[in-house]
Design a protein around this motif. Sequence first.
Motif, PDB file in Angstrom:
ATOM      1  N   ALA A 222      62.214   8.251  43.723  1.00 20.53           N
ATOM      2  CA  ALA A 222      60.984   7.463  43.840  1.00 20.53           C
ATOM      3  C   ALA A 222      61.288   6.060  43.323  1.00 20.53           C
ATOM      4  O   ALA A 222      62.039   5.893  42.354  1.00 20.53           O
ATOM      5  N   THR A 223      60.749   5.052  43.986  1.00 22.63           N
ATOM      6  CA  THR A 223      60.991   3.675  43.583  1.00 22.63           C
ATOM      7  C   THR A 223      59.760   3.101  42.889  1.00 22.63           C
ATOM      8  O   THR A 223      58.653   3.642  42.994  1.00 22.63           O
ATOM      9  N   ALA A 224      59.957   1.998  42.206  1.00 21.27           N
ATOM     10  CA  ALA A 224      58.856   1.346  41.498  1.00 21.27           C
ATOM     11  C   ALA A 224      57.997   0.561  42.479  1.00 21.27           C
ATOM     12  O   ALA A 224      58.514  -0.254  43.249  1.00 21.27           O
ATOM     13  N   CYS A 225      56.689   0.825  42.471  1.00 17.16           N
ATOM     14  CA  CYS A 225      55.773   0.032  43.294  1.00 17.16           C
ATOM     15  C   CYS A 225      55.078  -1.037  42.447  1.00 17.16           C
ATOM     16  O   CYS A 225      54.235  -1.792  42.941  1.00 17.16           O
ATOM     17  N   ASP A 226      55.442  -1.090  41.163  1.00 12.87           N
ATOM     18  CA  ASP A 226      54.971  -2.125  40.255  1.00 12.87           C
ATOM     19  C   ASP A 226      56.061  -2.287  39.199  1.00 12.87           C
ATOM     20  O   ASP A 226      56.866  -1.372  38.984  1.00 12.87           O
ATOM     21  N   THR A 227      56.118  -3.436  38.576  1.00 12.50           N
ATOM     22  CA  THR A 227      57.113  -3.649  37.531  1.00 12.50           C
ATOM     23  C   THR A 227      56.886  -2.674  36.378  1.00 12.50           C
ATOM     24  O   THR A 227      55.764  -2.503  35.907  1.00 12.50           O
ATOM     25  N   ILE A 228      57.973  -2.024  35.939  1.00 13.39           N
ATOM     26  CA  ILE A 228      57.892  -1.060  34.832  1.00 13.39           C
ATOM     27  C   ILE A 228      58.608  -1.672  33.636  1.00 13.39           C
ATOM     28  O   ILE A 228      59.842  -1.727  33.588  1.00 13.39           O
ATOM     29  N   ALA A 229      57.839  -2.162  32.696  1.00 13.12           N
ATOM     30  CA  ALA A 229      58.404  -2.853  31.544  1.00 13.12           C
ATOM     31  C   ALA A 229      58.859  -1.861  30.483  1.00 13.12           C
ATOM     32  O   ALA A 229      58.287  -0.780  30.325  1.00 13.12           O
ATOM     33  N   HIS A 230      59.906  -2.233  29.758  1.00 15.94           N
ATOM     34  CA  HIS A 230      60.357  -1.463  28.602  1.00 15.94           C
ATOM     35  C   HIS A 230      60.890  -2.440  27.564  1.00 15.94           C
ATOM     36  O   HIS A 230      60.936  -3.656  27.791  1.00 15.94           O
ATOM     37  N   ASP A 231      61.275  -1.934  26.404  1.00 10.49           N
ATOM     38  CA  ASP A 231      61.609  -2.804  25.275  1.00 10.49           C
ATOM     39  C   ASP A 231      62.827  -3.675  25.512  1.00 10.49           C
ATOM     40  O   ASP A 231      63.016  -4.669  24.794  1.00 10.49           O
TER      41      ASP A 231
END
Length: 349
Positions: A222-231
């Motif tokens: 599955a791909t990101a359909c929105d930006t997935i932020a992390h630290d």
Amino acid sequence: MSYRVIQWMTGDVGQVGVRHFADNPVFDLVGVLVHSAEKVGMDAGEIVGIGPTGVMATDDVDAILALDADCVFYTPIIMDVATVCRILRSGKNVVTTSGFFYPSPDFAVPGEQISAACTDGGTSFHGGGIHPGFAGDVLPLTLARVMSRIDSIQVYEVVDVIKDAPLDHIDWMGFGKDKDTFLAEPTILGLGLPFFAQSMYMIADGLGVTIDEVTAAEIEVATACDTIAHDEGAIAVGTVAAQRHEWTAWVNGRPLIVFHAIYVTAGPDKLDPPWDWGETRYEIVIDGDPPTELTLKGVTRTDGAMTHPGYDWTAMGAINTIPAVCDATPGWVTHLDLGLVRPRGLVRP
């Protein structure tokens, strides 16, 4: 009776070991081997964030092997078979979380080397952990005890990487890569199939059946359909944000044992397709008579906090076998050989 133990490396799993050995009167920590030069000469307690233990870390393998000890808790990420054989020949038992859990066909040659070293040293070897080494083999066989008939066994490992795993997993597992590039290259989980297959062979042997072959299904992404932020950054839109691997052990021409490894970095609202695998957990589902299911997961506290206990489970699943392994007949001691493990020193002030 207490057992003199050596901690071999102090990564995430090894640090759990040091803390437990320092607190549990059943164990006497006598040596700590480290890899990083900056840890040499430090008290083991300082390395793991507890009070002084009186044991100073060293990178001198010869000095460690010269110590009088009953067992080495060996926790590098990747096992060096020659080193483990040297430890065994020095007269020290080995309990490890580093990859070898059951003598399946994939590990026939190193298995013979380990068994020979046990014979030479009069010692025992055991591999344990959480998965492989517990969730995908010990738990299914334990659950099988209340079954009348088994048609299939499904084992699910679901991990929310950003919430419940070290952030370095994002890069080395390929999250944030172009989907086509990711699918065209070998994957960390895909390369791990021989290690997970050990659990399948243990289940099959425990049930008295023979595996025809172990196969791998195509990886699903599955791909990101929105930006997935992390630290440490973000997973960009359109790149890999979740992956699902499936491996099947075939017995008598039908799928008997199926392992699912599902790693995600976000909920369904940020994934395409919108996968919803729920929280981090191990889930064993047995189809048969009667249909039966078991879930292993961490506990959310009353304040809403929950730190996934994966490293603690990994370490303790092995550590709690140390007394039984030390007392066992020399050789490669599997979970089937140990039977019901009786942990020592867990109930204490």
